[in-house]
Motif scaffolding. Structure first.
Motif, PDB file in Angstrom:
ATOM      1  N   SER B  17      -2.989   6.521   2.684  1.00 46.55           N
ATOM      2  CA  SER B  17      -1.814   6.700   1.820  1.00 46.55           C
ATOM      3  C   SER B  17      -0.669   7.261   2.651  1.00 46.55           C
ATOM      4  O   SER B  17      -0.892   8.092   3.545  1.00 46.55           O
ATOM      5  CB  SER B  17      -2.125   7.667   0.672  1.00 46.55           C
ATOM      6  OG  SER B  17      -3.074   7.113  -0.212  1.00 46.55           O
ATOM      7  N   GLN B  39      11.644  -2.666  -1.610  1.00 48.58           N
ATOM      8  CA  GLN B  39      10.924  -3.134  -0.419  1.00 48.58           C
ATOM      9  C   GLN B  39      11.678  -4.329   0.148  1.00 48.58           C
ATOM     10  O   GLN B  39      12.093  -5.221  -0.604  1.00 48.58           O
ATOM     11  CB  GLN B  39       9.509  -3.556  -0.813  1.00 48.58           C
ATOM     12  CG  GLN B  39       8.678  -4.136   0.306  1.00 48.58           C
ATOM     13  CD  GLN B  39       7.413  -4.801  -0.241  1.00 48.58           C
ATOM     14  OE1 GLN B  39       7.477  -5.808  -0.946  1.00 48.58           O
ATOM     15  NE2 GLN B  39       6.258  -4.238   0.075  1.00 48.58           N
ATOM     16  N   ARG B  56       6.943   1.144 -12.777  1.00 48.63           N
ATOM     17  CA  ARG B  56       6.722  -0.051 -11.957  1.00 48.63           C
ATOM     18  C   ARG B  56       7.088  -1.302 -12.731  1.00 48.63           C
ATOM     19  O   ARG B  56       6.640  -1.469 -13.873  1.00 48.63           O
ATOM     20  CB  ARG B  56       5.250  -0.166 -11.536  1.00 48.63           C
ATOM     21  CG  ARG B  56       4.861   0.560 -10.283  1.00 48.63           C
ATOM     22  CD  ARG B  56       3.424   0.196  -9.894  1.00 48.63           C
ATOM     23  NE  ARG B  56       2.512   0.222 -11.028  1.00 48.63           N
ATOM     24  CZ  ARG B  56       1.914   1.317 -11.462  1.00 48.63           C
ATOM     25  NH1 ARG B  56       2.139   2.474 -10.846  1.00 48.63           N
ATOM     26  NH2 ARG B  56       1.088   1.261 -12.497  1.00 48.63           N
ATOM     27  N   ARG B  63      -0.624   0.434  -6.550  1.00 47.77           N
ATOM     28  CA  ARG B  63      -0.747   1.239  -5.333  1.00 47.77           C
ATOM     29  C   ARG B  63       0.594   1.936  -4.993  1.00 47.77           C
ATOM     30  O   ARG B  63       0.623   2.836  -4.167  1.00 47.77           O
ATOM     31  CB  ARG B  63      -1.159   0.357  -4.154  1.00 47.77           C
ATOM     32  CG  ARG B  63      -2.527  -0.271  -4.316  1.00 47.77           C
ATOM     33  CD  ARG B  63      -2.961  -1.037  -3.054  1.00 47.77           C
ATOM     34  NE  ARG B  63      -2.077  -2.138  -2.715  1.00 47.77           N
ATOM     35  CZ  ARG B  63      -1.195  -2.094  -1.721  1.00 47.77           C
ATOM     36  NH1 ARG B  63      -1.068  -1.004  -0.974  1.00 47.77           N
ATOM     37  NH2 ARG B  63      -0.432  -3.146  -1.467  1.00 47.77           N
ATOM     38  N   PHE B  64       1.647   1.485  -5.642  1.00 48.58           N
ATOM     39  CA  PHE B  64       2.968   2.082  -5.439  1.00 48.58           C
ATOM     40  C   PHE B  64       3.271   3.048  -6.583  1.00 48.58           C
ATOM     41  O   PHE B  64       3.133   2.690  -7.760  1.00 48.58           O
ATOM     42  CB  PHE B  64       4.045   0.996  -5.389  1.00 48.58           C
ATOM     43  CG  PHE B  64       3.955   0.115  -4.179  1.00 48.58           C
ATOM     44  CD1 PHE B  64       3.088  -0.967  -4.158  1.00 48.58           C
ATOM     45  CD2 PHE B  64       4.718   0.377  -3.055  1.00 48.58           C
ATOM     46  CE1 PHE B  64       2.992  -1.777  -3.041  1.00 48.58           C
ATOM     47  CE2 PHE B  64       4.628  -0.428  -1.933  1.00 48.58           C
ATOM     48  CZ  PHE B  64       3.762  -1.503  -1.917  1.00 48.58           C
ATOM     49  N   ILE B  77       2.586   5.039  -1.163  1.00 50.47           N
ATOM     50  CA  ILE B  77       1.828   3.790  -1.111  1.00 50.47           C
ATOM     51  C   ILE B  77       0.385   4.160  -0.819  1.00 50.47           C
ATOM     52  O   ILE B  77       0.090   4.732   0.243  1.00 50.47           O
ATOM     53  CB  ILE B  77       2.368   2.834  -0.033  1.00 50.47           C
ATOM     54  CG1 ILE B  77       3.870   2.645  -0.161  1.00 50.47           C
ATOM     55  CG2 ILE B  77       1.653   1.484  -0.139  1.00 50.47           C
ATOM     56  CD1 ILE B  77       4.483   1.809   0.965  1.00 50.47           C
ATOM     57  N   LEU B  80      -3.036   1.546   1.861  1.00 52.97           N
ATOM     58  CA  LEU B  80      -2.078   0.783   2.656  1.00 52.97           C
ATOM     59  C   LEU B  80      -2.663  -0.555   3.120  1.00 52.97           C
ATOM     60  O   LEU B  80      -3.808  -0.621   3.597  1.00 52.97           O
ATOM     61  CB  LEU B  80      -1.652   1.621   3.857  1.00 52.97           C
ATOM     62  CG  LEU B  80      -0.355   1.271   4.577  1.00 52.97           C
ATOM     63  CD1 LEU B  80       0.844   1.380   3.653  1.00 52.97           C
ATOM     64  CD2 LEU B  80      -0.180   2.183   5.792  1.00 52.97           C
ATOM     65  N   ASP B  84       2.163  -4.430   3.261  1.00 54.68           N
ATOM     66  CA  ASP B  84       3.098  -3.365   2.895  1.00 54.68           C
ATOM     67  C   ASP B  84       4.072  -3.044   4.023  1.00 54.68           C
ATOM     68  O   ASP B  84       5.028  -2.280   3.832  1.00 54.68           O
ATOM     69  CB  ASP B  84       2.343  -2.088   2.509  1.00 54.68           C
ATOM     70  CG  ASP B  84       1.396  -2.289   1.343  1.00 54.68           C
ATOM     71  OD1 ASP B  84       0.373  -1.583   1.270  1.00 54.68           O
ATOM     72  OD2 ASP B  84       1.679  -3.167   0.496  1.00 54.68           O
ATOM     73  N   TYR B  88      11.772   0.186   3.433  1.00 57.52           N
ATOM     74  CA  TYR B  88      11.848   0.691   2.066  1.00 57.52           C
ATOM     75  C   TYR B  88      13.117   1.522   1.892  1.00 57.52           C
ATOM     76  O   TYR B  88      13.442   2.349   2.747  1.00 57.52           O
ATOM     77  CB  TYR B  88      10.614   1.545   1.737  1.00 57.52           C
ATOM     78  CG  TYR B  88       9.355   0.716   1.653  1.00 57.52           C
ATOM     79  CD1 TYR B  88       8.660   0.355   2.803  1.00 57.52           C
ATOM     80  CD2 TYR B  88       8.892   0.248   0.425  1.00 57.52           C
ATOM     81  CE1 TYR B  88       7.519  -0.436   2.735  1.00 57.52           C
ATOM     82  CE2 TYR B  88       7.752  -0.540   0.341  1.00 57.52           C
ATOM     83  CZ  TYR B  88       7.073  -0.878   1.499  1.00 57.52           C
ATOM     84  OH  TYR B  88       5.960  -1.672   1.431  1.00 57.52           O
TER      85      TYR B  88
END
Lengths: 122, 110
Positions: B17, B39, B56, B63-64, B77, B80, B84, B88
């Motif tokens: 993470s 992103q 989201r 995961r975000f 995040i 990972l 990814d 950002y």
């Protein structure tokens, strides 16, 4: 599904006016719940929000202080699109320009246009 | 309006993470819950990953995640993955009715 399609020249001479257009599909430029933004990105300045227009009984405009004196954003209801003009450009205005939609009390940008690389050079 | 402050780069191994910080002021990040994260892969337009601090959009992996405390927002995040790896950017609505972006953080998956 809202989609934005950008158009405009990729090369502008110094001191002239940069003009770009963003055509909207899936929404209306005069929607009471949308706002229409311009953003640019360059290696030296990163992502820079330039301004937006939106309709709430009348047209409103918000501009970034850094470019306020040189830019104009307009909506064209007949073509369902909006435009950006940057006056008196210099090489510092060279960047990838994006259009994007935000919303009423929805202060985030989605979707984005595909981007237009604009180079200011003689 | 000054740009929001982000670290230039963050890296992590697959499965780990990572957290990216985004520091503003009491006139932007600290004033409104209108922090968003984007992103961007090379040559592409930015993609919305988080809005309103921690929400989201449909289709974005859980995961975000996003968080905010006082004038600092963060994007985490988890788990990972190679996909990814990207730049950002955070953004915030401001008291001047404008939007301001962070300088961007390059995420590298080792």
């Amino acid at each position: 599904q809202v989609q934005l399609q950008q158009s405009g020249p990729g090369l502008v001479k110094p001191s002239q006016t940069l003009s770009l257009t963003c055509a909207i599909s899936g929404d209306s430029v005069s929607s009471n719940t949308a706002a229409w933004n311009w953003i640019r990105q360059s290696p030296s300045r990163g992502l820079e929000w330039l301004g937006r227009t939106y309709y709430r009984s009348k047209w409103h405009y918000d501009y970034a202080e850094s470019v306020k004196s040189r830019i104009t954003i307009n909506a064209d209801t007949s073509q369902n699109q909006f435009s950006l003009q940057v006056n008196s450009v210099t090489p510092e205005d060279s960047a990838v320009y994006f259009c994007a939609r935000s919303g009423y009390f929805k202060e985030y940008l989605q979707p984005w246009g595909q981007g237009t690389l604009v180079t200011v050079s003689s | 309006q000054s740009a929001l402050t982000q670290p230039a780069s963050v890296s992590g191994s697959p499965g780990q993470s990572i957290t990216i910080s985004c520091t503003g002021t009491s006139s932007d990040v600290g004033r409104y819950d209108y922090v968003s994260w984007y992103q961007q892969h090379p040559g592409k337009a930015p993609k919305l990953m988080i809005y309103d601090v921690s929400d989201r959009p449909s289709g974005v992996s859980n995961r975000f995640s996003g968080f905010k405390s006082d004038n600092t927002a963060s994007l985490t995040i988890s788990g990972l993955q190679a996909e990814d790896e990207a730049d950002y950017y955070c953004a915030s609505y401001t008291a001047s009715a404008t939007l301001v972006f962070g300088g961007g953080t390059k995420v590298t998956v080792l």
